[in-house]
Design a protein around this motif. Structure first.
Motif, PDB file in Angstrom:
ATOM      1  N   UNK A 175       0.784  -1.227   0.000  1.00  0.00           N
ATOM      2  CA  UNK A 175       0.000   0.000   0.000  1.00  0.00           C
ATOM      3  C   UNK A 175       0.815   1.276   0.000  1.00  0.00           C
ATOM      4  N   UNK A 176       2.129   1.165   0.094  1.00  0.00           N
ATOM      5  CA  UNK A 176       3.002   2.346   0.110  1.00  0.00           C
ATOM      6  C   UNK A 176       3.452   2.648  -1.315  1.00  0.00           C
ATOM      7  N   UNK A 177       3.074   3.811  -1.806  1.00  0.00           N
ATOM      8  CA  UNK A 177       3.455   4.209  -3.158  1.00  0.00           C
ATOM      9  C   UNK A 177       4.594   5.229  -3.120  1.00  0.00           C
ATOM     10  N   UNK A 178       5.534   4.978  -2.225  1.00  0.00           N
ATOM     11  CA  UNK A 178       6.670   5.871  -2.041  1.00  0.00           C
ATOM     12  C   UNK A 178       7.761   5.668  -3.066  1.00  0.00           C
ATOM     13  N   UNK A 179       8.969   6.073  -2.701  1.00  0.00           N
ATOM     14  CA  UNK A 179      10.079   6.139  -3.654  1.00  0.00           C
ATOM     15  C   UNK A 179      10.416   4.787  -4.276  1.00  0.00           C
ATOM     16  N   UNK A 180      10.471   3.729  -3.460  1.00  0.00           N
ATOM     17  CA  UNK A 180      10.843   2.426  -4.001  1.00  0.00           C
ATOM     18  C   UNK A 180       9.807   1.933  -5.006  1.00  0.00           C
ATOM     19  N   UNK A 181       8.537   2.114  -4.656  1.00  0.00           N
ATOM     20  CA  UNK A 181       7.470   1.721  -5.569  1.00  0.00           C
ATOM     21  C   UNK A 181       7.517   2.572  -6.838  1.00  0.00           C
ATOM     22  N   UNK A 182       7.713   3.873  -6.670  1.00  0.00           N
ATOM     23  CA  UNK A 182       7.758   4.757  -7.833  1.00  0.00           C
ATOM     24  C   UNK A 182       8.926   4.415  -8.746  1.00  0.00           C
ATOM     25  N   UNK A 183      10.069   4.044  -8.163  1.00  0.00           N
ATOM     26  CA  UNK A 183      11.218   3.639  -8.975  1.00  0.00           C
ATOM     27  C   UNK A 183      10.896   2.391  -9.788  1.00  0.00           C
ATOM     28  N   UNK A 184      10.201   1.441  -9.163  1.00  0.00           N
ATOM     29  CA  UNK A 184       9.831   0.210  -9.868  1.00  0.00           C
ATOM     30  C   UNK A 184       8.857   0.529 -10.996  1.00  0.00           C
ATOM     31  N   UNK A 185       7.882   1.393 -10.728  1.00  0.00           N
ATOM     32  CA  UNK A 185       6.930   1.785 -11.763  1.00  0.00           C
ATOM     33  C   UNK A 185       7.652   2.474 -12.921  1.00  0.00           C
ATOM     34  N   UNK A 186       8.575   3.346 -12.594  1.00  0.00           N
ATOM     35  CA  UNK A 186       9.318   4.055 -13.647  1.00  0.00           C
ATOM     36  C   UNK A 186      10.086   3.084 -14.533  1.00  0.00           C
ATOM     37  N   UNK A 187      10.618   2.057 -13.924  1.00  0.00           N
ATOM     38  CA  UNK A 187      11.361   1.054 -14.692  1.00  0.00           C
ATOM     39  C   UNK A 187      10.432   0.329 -15.672  1.00  0.00           C
ATOM     40  N   UNK A 188       9.226   0.000 -15.197  1.00  0.00           N
ATOM     41  CA  UNK A 188       8.263  -0.678 -16.061  1.00  0.00           C
ATOM     42  C   UNK A 188       7.801   0.258 -17.175  1.00  0.00           C
ATOM     43  N   UNK A 189       7.499   1.504 -16.822  1.00  0.00           N
ATOM     44  CA  UNK A 189       7.056   2.470 -17.832  1.00  0.00           C
ATOM     45  C   UNK A 189       8.138   2.701 -18.886  1.00  0.00           C
ATOM     46  N   UNK A 190       9.388   2.778 -18.454  1.00  0.00           N
ATOM     47  CA  UNK A 190      10.489   2.972 -19.401  1.00  0.00           C
ATOM     48  C   UNK A 190      10.613   1.788 -20.351  1.00  0.00           C
ATOM     49  N   UNK A 191      10.468   0.576 -19.818  1.00  0.00           N
ATOM     50  CA  UNK A 191      10.553  -0.614 -20.660  1.00  0.00           C
ATOM     51  C   UNK A 191       9.403  -0.644 -21.657  1.00  0.00           C
ATOM     52  N   UNK A 192       8.210  -0.284 -21.200  1.00  0.00           N
ATOM     53  CA  UNK A 192       7.075  -0.227 -22.105  1.00  0.00           C
ATOM     54  C   UNK A 192       7.288   0.765 -23.221  1.00  0.00           C
TER      55      UNK A 192
END
Length: 256
Positions: A186-203
């Motif tokens: 449930x925490x959408x902090x820095x670690x989660x945001x970094x993971x999301x950014x990695x997925x978005x970049x790959x997409x």
């Protein structure tokens, strides 16, 4: 061969909206489809729904007066489960917990007829109950949206190779499972945001749209700002709970 409107819009990078359903009554996906979402997810991973439930939900979506289409989330990346769902003729299929390119390749193969895949040929709804088996085999690779869920640490680590798998149409981040996998449910902090950014970049690198699930209107705005290509904008049970809670609160306040 023709593409579904959903697949075309995702491929062309157009904004796409969806809604998540878990309740077994086909009236639920029907009323959501009538709302005007581009697609409606019929979930089978975390629900008691059986194949008959899914079939009726897809019929209800198809019968709506809008252009909404049905996407089924299967309970696991399993060839047999995927085959049986595809026989019901959804516009798309979503597989959870895809963590490696090999798993993504197996997922795609399960959706394709031989010689390109391992999907068995049947005479179900997708083949007009036997009236159009040949046509279904011909169309099968052109009109289906295949969505891989990225919701584990290995999935994030391997997302570049997963996004590059031929035949995969979109990625989907499961925010609850991914945040839990990162040790902060449930925490959408820095670690989660970094993971999301990695997925978005790959997409973005592989022209593979990336979406996620919003469980509130605030989430919808957040995910759009973060750059997701498509957003599933709500869940039936959560919206029902909020509506019921608000109604009871209003009644109690009026009685004070």
């Amino acid at each position: 061969m023709t593409e579904t409107r959903l697949r075309t819009r995702l491929r062309d990078g157009e904004p796409v909206s969806g809604y998540w359903t878990t309740l077994a009554d086909p009236a639920v996906p029907e009323l959501v489809a009538e709302t005007g979402f581009d697609f409606v997810v019929v979930d089978t991973e975390h629900t008691p729904s059986n194949l008959e439930t899914v079939a009726n939900g897809l019929r209800a979506i198809d019968a709506a007066s809008t252009e909404a289409t049905g996407v089924v989330r299967v309970p696991w990346n399993d060839q047999v489960k995927i085959k049986r769902v595809l026989d019901l003729d959804p516009a798309g299929v979503m597989a959870p917990m895809i963590s490696t390119p090999e798993e993504a390749t197996e997922f795609v193969a399960a959706t394709r007829y031989p010689p390109r895949g391992v999907r068995g040929i049947g005479v179900g709804r997708s083949a007009g109950y036997g009236r159009d088996v040949g046509g279904q085999v011909e169309r099968g690779d052109a009109d289906l949206v295949r969505v891989a869920q990225i919701e584990t640490e290995p999935g994030v680590e391997n997302v570049g190779e997963i996004a590059a798998v031929e035949g995969l149409d979109a990625l989907f981040i499961g925010p609850a499972d991914l945040s839990a996998a990162l040790g902060s449910f449930g925490d959408h902090g820095d670690e989660f945001e970094d993971a999301v950014s990695r997925v978005l970049d790959a997409g973005s690198e592989h022209d593979t749209p990336v979406g996620t699930l919003a469980t509130s209107t605030d989430d919808v705005e957040r995910w759009v700002e973060w750059g997701f290509d498509y957003v599933i904008c709500g869940v039936d049970t959560l919206d029902l709970v909020r509506g019921a809670d608000a109604a009871l609160t209003a009644h109690e306040a009026a009685r004070e």
